[in-house]
Design a protein around this motif. Structure first.
Motif, PDB file in Angstrom:
ATOM      1  N   GLN A  57       0.838  -1.192   0.000  1.00 34.44           N
ATOM      2  CA  GLN A  57       0.000   0.000   0.000  1.00 34.44           C
ATOM      3  C   GLN A  57       0.876   1.247   0.000  1.00 34.44           C
ATOM      4  O   GLN A  57       1.883   1.298   0.702  1.00 34.44           O
ATOM      5  CB  GLN A  57      -0.909  -0.002   1.229  1.00 34.44           C
ATOM      6  N   LEU A  58       0.480   2.211  -0.826  1.00 40.83           N
ATOM      7  CA  LEU A  58       1.235   3.452  -0.950  1.00 40.83           C
ATOM      8  C   LEU A  58       0.343   4.626  -0.572  1.00 40.83           C
ATOM      9  O   LEU A  58      -0.806   4.690  -0.998  1.00 40.83           O
ATOM     10  CB  LEU A  58       1.741   3.619  -2.379  1.00 40.83           C
ATOM     11  N   GLN A  59       0.889   5.548   0.202  1.00 36.74           N
ATOM     12  CA  GLN A  59       0.144   6.709   0.664  1.00 36.74           C
ATOM     13  C   GLN A  59       0.946   7.955   0.360  1.00 36.74           C
ATOM     14  O   GLN A  59       1.972   8.204   0.992  1.00 36.74           O
ATOM     15  CB  GLN A  59      -0.121   6.600   2.166  1.00 36.74           C
ATOM     16  N   ALA A  60       0.456   8.750  -0.587  1.00 32.45           N
ATOM     17  CA  ALA A  60       1.131   9.991  -0.957  1.00 32.45           C
ATOM     18  C   ALA A  60       0.591  11.150  -0.135  1.00 32.45           C
ATOM     19  O   ALA A  60      -0.603  11.191   0.194  1.00 32.45           O
ATOM     20  CB  ALA A  60       0.942  10.270  -2.444  1.00 32.45           C
ATOM     21  N   SER A  61       1.464  12.096   0.172  1.00 33.98           N
ATOM     22  CA  SER A  61       1.057  13.278   0.929  1.00 33.98           C
ATOM     23  C   SER A  61       1.987  14.430   0.593  1.00 33.98           C
ATOM     24  O   SER A  61       3.008  14.244  -0.082  1.00 33.98           O
ATOM     25  CB  SER A  61       1.099  12.984   2.430  1.00 33.98           C
ATOM     26  N   GLY A  62       1.635  15.615   1.078  1.00 35.25           N
ATOM     27  CA  GLY A  62       2.494  16.777   0.918  1.00 35.25           C
ATOM     28  C   GLY A  62       2.050  17.761  -0.142  1.00 35.25           C
ATOM     29  O   GLY A  62       2.680  18.812  -0.306  1.00 35.25           O
ATOM     30  N   GLY A  63       0.989  17.447  -0.862  1.00 36.37           N
ATOM     31  CA  GLY A  63       0.498  18.379  -1.852  1.00 36.37           C
ATOM     32  C   GLY A  63      -0.119  19.607  -1.220  1.00 36.37           C
ATOM     33  O   GLY A  63      -0.298  19.676  -0.004  1.00 36.37           O
ATOM     34  N   GLY A  64      -0.428  20.590  -2.062  1.00 33.36           N
ATOM     35  CA  GLY A  64      -1.043  21.804  -1.560  1.00 33.36           C
ATOM     36  C   GLY A  64      -1.041  22.888  -2.612  1.00 33.36           C
ATOM     37  O   GLY A  64      -0.790  22.636  -3.789  1.00 33.36           O
ATOM     38  N   LEU A  65      -1.344  24.098  -2.152  1.00 32.51           N
ATOM     39  CA  LEU A  65      -1.377  25.269  -3.023  1.00 32.51           C
ATOM     40  C   LEU A  65      -0.112  26.086  -2.797  1.00 32.51           C
ATOM     41  O   LEU A  65       0.234  26.404  -1.650  1.00 32.51           O
ATOM     42  CB  LEU A  65      -2.612  26.115  -2.705  1.00 32.51           C
ATOM     43  N   VAL A  66       0.573  26.427  -3.871  1.00 34.65           N
ATOM     44  CA  VAL A  66       1.817  27.176  -3.773  1.00 34.65           C
ATOM     45  C   VAL A  66       1.888  28.162  -4.933  1.00 34.65           C
ATOM     46  O   VAL A  66       1.327  27.911  -6.004  1.00 34.65           O
ATOM     47  CB  VAL A  66       3.027  26.216  -3.776  1.00 34.65           C
ATOM     48  N   ARG A  90       7.416  19.553  -1.075  1.00 38.01           N
ATOM     49  CA  ARG A  90       8.037  18.237  -0.959  1.00 38.01           C
ATOM     50  C   ARG A  90       6.946  17.193  -0.771  1.00 38.01           C
ATOM     51  O   ARG A  90       6.207  17.232   0.222  1.00 38.01           O
ATOM     52  CB  ARG A  90       9.001  18.187   0.216  1.00 38.01           C
ATOM     53  N   LEU A  91       6.839  16.297  -1.713  1.00 36.41           N
ATOM     54  CA  LEU A  91       5.878  15.215  -1.615  1.00 36.41           C
ATOM     55  C   LEU A  91       6.525  14.009  -0.955  1.00 36.41           C
ATOM     56  O   LEU A  91       7.716  13.750  -1.142  1.00 36.41           O
ATOM     57  CB  LEU A  91       5.365  14.820  -3.001  1.00 36.41           C
ATOM     58  N   SER A  92       5.726  13.287  -0.205  1.00 35.02           N
ATOM     59  CA  SER A  92       6.184  12.066   0.442  1.00 35.02           C
ATOM     60  C   SER A  92       5.271  10.917   0.049  1.00 35.02           C
ATOM     61  O   SER A  92       4.084  11.117  -0.214  1.00 35.02           O
ATOM     62  CB  SER A  92       6.167  12.220   1.965  1.00 35.02           C
ATOM     63  N   CYS A  93       5.828   9.738   0.036  1.00 32.48           N
ATOM     64  CA  CYS A  93       5.049   8.535  -0.237  1.00 32.48           C
ATOM     65  C   CYS A  93       5.490   7.469   0.757  1.00 32.48           C
ATOM     66  O   CYS A  93       6.663   7.073   0.765  1.00 32.48           O
ATOM     67  CB  CYS A  93       5.267   8.065  -1.662  1.00 32.48           C
ATOM     68  N   ALA A  94       4.561   7.038   1.591  1.00 28.53           N
ATOM     69  CA  ALA A  94       4.851   6.018   2.591  1.00 28.53           C
ATOM     70  C   ALA A  94       4.355   4.672   2.093  1.00 28.53           C
ATOM     71  O   ALA A  94       3.221   4.554   1.621  1.00 28.53           O
ATOM     72  CB  ALA A  94       4.175   6.375   3.905  1.00 28.53           C
ATOM     73  N   ALA A  95       5.212   3.667   2.200  1.00 25.91           N
ATOM     74  CA  ALA A  95       4.864   2.322   1.729  1.00 25.91           C
ATOM     75  C   ALA A  95       4.682   1.384   2.901  1.00 25.91           C
ATOM     76  O   ALA A  95       5.377   1.488   3.910  1.00 25.91           O
ATOM     77  CB  ALA A  95       5.959   1.800   0.809  1.00 25.91           C
ATOM     78  N   SER A  96       3.752   0.466   2.742  1.00 28.30           N
ATOM     79  CA  SER A  96       3.533  -0.545   3.768  1.00 28.30           C
ATOM     80  C   SER A  96       3.055  -1.824   3.119  1.00 28.30           C
ATOM     81  O   SER A  96       2.533  -1.814   1.993  1.00 28.30           O
ATOM     82  CB  SER A  96       2.495  -0.066   4.794  1.00 28.30           C
ATOM     83  N   GLY A  97       3.257  -2.938   3.815  1.00 24.46           N
ATOM     84  CA  GLY A  97       2.721  -4.206   3.344  1.00 24.46           C
ATOM     85  C   GLY A  97       3.599  -4.974   2.395  1.00 24.46           C
ATOM     86  O   GLY A  97       3.152  -5.979   1.852  1.00 24.46           O
ATOM     87  N   GLY A  98       4.792  -4.546   2.164  1.00 24.39           N
ATOM     88  CA  GLY A  98       5.676  -5.273   1.263  1.00 24.39           C
ATOM     89  C   GLY A  98       7.124  -4.976   1.582  1.00 24.39           C
ATOM     90  O   GLY A  98       7.419  -4.247   2.529  1.00 24.39           O
ATOM     91  N   THR A  99       8.019  -5.536   0.781  1.00 28.04           N
ATOM     92  CA  THR A  99       9.444  -5.273   0.971  1.00 28.04           C
ATOM     93  C   THR A  99       9.809  -4.094   0.096  1.00 28.04           C
ATOM     94  O   THR A  99      10.150  -4.251  -1.078  1.00 28.04           O
ATOM     95  CB  THR A  99      10.275  -6.506   0.624  1.00 28.04           C
ATOM     96  N   PHE A 100       9.718  -2.927   0.665  1.00 29.46           N
ATOM     97  CA  PHE A 100       9.859  -1.672  -0.075  1.00 29.46           C
ATOM     98  C   PHE A 100      11.166  -1.593  -0.846  1.00 29.46           C
ATOM     99  O   PHE A 100      11.211  -1.142  -1.988  1.00 29.46           O
ATOM    100  CB  PHE A 100       9.749  -0.510   0.916  1.00 29.46           C
ATOM    101  N   SER A 101      12.235  -2.063  -0.227  1.00 28.35           N
ATOM    102  CA  SER A 101      13.546  -1.887  -0.836  1.00 28.35           C
ATOM    103  C   SER A 101      13.739  -2.728  -2.098  1.00 28.35           C
ATOM    104  O   SER A 101      14.725  -2.552  -2.804  1.00 28.35           O
ATOM    105  CB  SER A 101      14.638  -2.216   0.183  1.00 28.35           C
ATOM    106  N   TYR A 102      12.806  -3.631  -2.397  1.00 24.90           N
ATOM    107  CA  TYR A 102      12.916  -4.433  -3.607  1.00 24.90           C
ATOM    108  C   TYR A 102      12.393  -3.694  -4.842  1.00 24.90           C
ATOM    109  O   TYR A 102      12.620  -4.125  -5.960  1.00 24.90           O
ATOM    110  CB  TYR A 102      12.113  -5.723  -3.467  1.00 24.90           C
TER     111      TYR A 102
END
Length: 122
Positions: free
Chosen positions: A1-10, A17-29
């Motif tokens: 599962q991937l969760q993107a965040s950090g968007g907005g009005l500029v 700076r956008l971030s994407c958090a990963a879960s549920g797998g071996t991310f480094s692969y």
């Protein structure tokens, strides 16, 4: 599962700076990428980074302004966006590809986040 965040009005010329958090797998692969989709347009490639972080590739439209990075210890990938332009306005998606080397095509990515809106005002 991937969760993107950090968007907005500029404002144009600003940074996000956008971030994407990963879960549920071996991310480094996974090779990781950022794509974006503006209203009425197809989703397009923005940037990609190899599993080790040693290789990157960028769309010509963002080269020199955007930087992709990753932290495998935190299961996260980032997109630093500088000198933003109105044409950068879009929903930005992070994605994971299990194969290939810094792939740039949508079809090479198996997993997608939900997207985060970036709006650049001129």
């Amino acid at each position: 599962q991937l969760q993107a965040s950090g968007g907005g009005l500029v404002q144009a010329g600003g940074s996000l700076r956008l971030s994407c958090a990963a879960s549920g797998g071996t991310f480094s692969y996974y090779e990781m990428g950022w794509f974006r989709q503006a209203p009425g347009k197809e989703r397009e490639f923005v940037a990609t980074i190899s599993w080790s972080g040693g290789s990157t590739n960028y769309a010509d439209s963002v080269k020199g302004r955007f930087t992709i990075s990753r932290d495998n210890a935190r299961n996260a990938v980032y997109l630093q966006m500088n000198s933003l332009k109105s044409e950068d306005t879009a929903v930005y998606y992070c994605a994971a590809a299990p194969y290939g080397l810094i792939p740039i095509h949508l079809s090479e990515y198996d997993y997608w986040g939900q997207g985060t809106q970036v709006t650049v005002s001129s």
